[in-house]
Design a protein around this motif. Structure first.
Motif, PDB file in Angstrom:
ATOM      1  N   ASN A  94       2.885  -3.978  -4.784  1.00  0.00           N
ATOM      2  CA  ASN A  94       2.008  -2.832  -4.996  1.00  0.00           C
ATOM      3  C   ASN A  94       1.180  -3.042  -6.267  1.00  0.00           C
ATOM      4  OD1 ASN A  94       4.007  -2.328  -6.859  1.00  0.00           O
ATOM      5  ND2 ASN A  94       4.379  -0.236  -6.245  1.00  0.00           N
ATOM      6  N   LYS A 119       7.748  -1.947 -10.305  1.00  0.00           N
ATOM      7  CA  LYS A 119       7.059  -1.598  -9.056  1.00  0.00           C
ATOM      8  C   LYS A 119       7.279  -0.135  -8.673  1.00  0.00           C
ATOM      9  CE  LYS A 119      10.742  -3.507  -6.193  1.00  0.00           C
ATOM     10  NZ  LYS A 119      11.093  -4.438  -5.152  1.00  0.00           N
ATOM     11  N   ASN A 130       0.818  -1.223   0.000  1.00  0.00           N
ATOM     12  CA  ASN A 130       0.000   0.000   0.000  1.00  0.00           C
ATOM     13  C   ASN A 130       0.848   1.269   0.000  1.00  0.00           C
ATOM     14  OD1 ASN A 130      -2.000  -1.828   0.257  1.00  0.00           O
ATOM     15  ND2 ASN A 130      -2.827  -1.068   2.180  1.00  0.00           N
TER      16      ASN A 130
END
Ligand code: SF4
Length: 415
Positions: free
Chosen positions: A365, A90, A10
């Motif tokens: 993520n 990412k 998150n």
């Protein structure tokens, strides 16, 4: 990571890139206020990405990734490009640190090309401006940087003196989408005062003395919705439901015990799994439900990629390494080849596989999960996840997605 920290998946992931000796690691340390990176006069000290979760104002919870220095001698090598791409999968926002004395070269241009290809917002931090004899004006005249100065992508900084470091942080914050995500794991499916039963098997493979992250996050989301969570082991579920005297709003189970739980939960009580909820949370439920059809077409000798998001200690126990391969072989009655990857390892070329089965990806993520799914779709390889594959093989997939009418409506009749 302690329980009161925002989960990695998150957090906004910020990658720092740059040529060796541009002072990239010093800029990372100046921005974070910590000795995150190894700083040395020797070129190329950082050989592997260093990653750290932290609170960084004004951004909030972030993951800082300090990447290995790129080559001073021109173009990036093939392996370096591959590694950089893995990190970029990412990276939500990138900082490219340039040496103000040397300016832009081929390696930086290649990196900018990769950022643009991956649609990653970036800022160019022109470092060592305190050492420039003519001041910043010389760098500002660099033709290759002109457009970036004009559109506000560039900022002159000095990691040594701290010049413009706060402004750099604000620029980075401007690159990332701020504000709390409105997405919920389960909170939007329940009302205040409801109660939900969570089924968590505690077997030898379960981590000692704690719940795993997807379970913790689900409980927290239920509490945030002003509802109650009752957690029970699978072999005590039936009796609990009889004793409660009131039907729960839903039962959420660990996928490994889906079959038993489905038999114990009366048909009128909605039932789903943690991994189905997380697929919805990461925005890929519809696609991974469709990917379950790939199990049906598996042939003798076919190769399956099982991929997990955890890097070091597998939080989901032996489900990916032992249980799922066994269930797949039993269901298909075929000799299948299974390959297991974890963490950031996810092959770019999936052509040798006939099916990809991913974990819930709570440590990854959203950008990384979306990249993996897109990669499978573009290469025509079906991709599903643990919970959906298990529900499919046990003939209970339809029931487990009944809570999501849009997904149910598109479910093939044979499911
Ligand atoms: S294996 Fe996947 S779902 Fe399980 S804890 Fe790790 S990242 Fe989360």
């Amino acid at each position: 990571m302690s329980l009161n920290h925002t989960p990695l998946g998150n957090r906004v992931h910020i990658g720092f890139f740059g040529r060796r000796n541009a002072g990239k690691s010093s800029v990372v340390n100046a921005v974070t206020g910590q000795e995150l990176a190894v700083v040395s006069e020797v070129k190329g000290t950082t050989t592997d990405p260093v990653q750290k979760a932290m609170e960084l104002l004004p951004l909030g919870p972030v993951v800082i990734i300090d990447t290995p220095g790129i080559d001073d001698e021109g173009a990036l090598g093939e392996l370096r490009v591959k590694k950089t791409r893995q990190i970029l999968n990412k990276t939500d926002a990138a900082v490219l640190v340039l040496d103000g004395i040397y300016g832009m070269a081929e390696a930086e241009q290649e990196l900018i090309h990769l950022f643009e290809e991956k649609k990653i917002p970036f800022v160019l931090a022109i470092n060592k401006t305190d050492l420039l004899e003519e001041g910043i004006s010389k760098v500002q005249k660099d033709e290759r940087l002109k457009a970036y100065w004009e559109n506000g992508t560039c900022i002159s900084v000095s990691a040594r003196t701290g010049y413009h470091i706060q402004e750099l942080k604000e620029k980075i914050a401007g690159l990332t989408l701020q504000g709390e995500s409105s997405k919920r794991i389960v909170g939007d499916l329940i009302r205040p005062g409801d109660f939900v039963v969570l089924v968590v098997p505690v077997d030898e493979a379960a981590p000692k003395g704690r719940l795993i992250l997807p379970q913790q996050q689900t409980i927290r989301d239920i509490l945030d919705a002003d509802a109650a969570a009752i957690t029970v082991k699978d072999n005590e579920l039936k009796e609990l439901l009889q004793r409660l005297g009131k039907k729960p709003s839903m039962v959420i189970t660990d996928s490994q015990v889906f079959g038993k739980v489905c038999a114990d939960v009366p048909r009128e009580i909605p039932l789903t799994s943690f991994s189905i909820l997380f697929a919805r949370y990461k925005g890929n439920l519809q696609t991974v439900v469709g990917g379950a059809a790939g199990i049906e077409t598996l042939q003798e000798g076919d190769k399956i990629l099982i991929s997990e998001g955890c890097t070091h200690h597998r939080q989901c126990g032996d489900i990916g390494s032992i249980k799922l391969p066994n269930w797949l072989r039993e269901y298909t009655k075929k000799r299948l080849q299974i390959e297991l990857t974890s963490g950031t390892e996810f092959p770019e070329d999936l052509s040798e596989f006939q099916l990809v089965i991913h974990c819930g990806g709570c440590m990854l993520n959203e950008r990384e999960m979306k990249y993996r799914l897109k990669s499978a779709i573009e290469q025509g390889i079906p991709m599903t996840n643990y919970g959906i594959a298990i529900a499919y093989m046990q003939g209970i997939l339809r029931r487990s997605v009944e809570l999501f009418p849009d997904v149910l409506a598109k479910l093939p009749k044979k499911f």
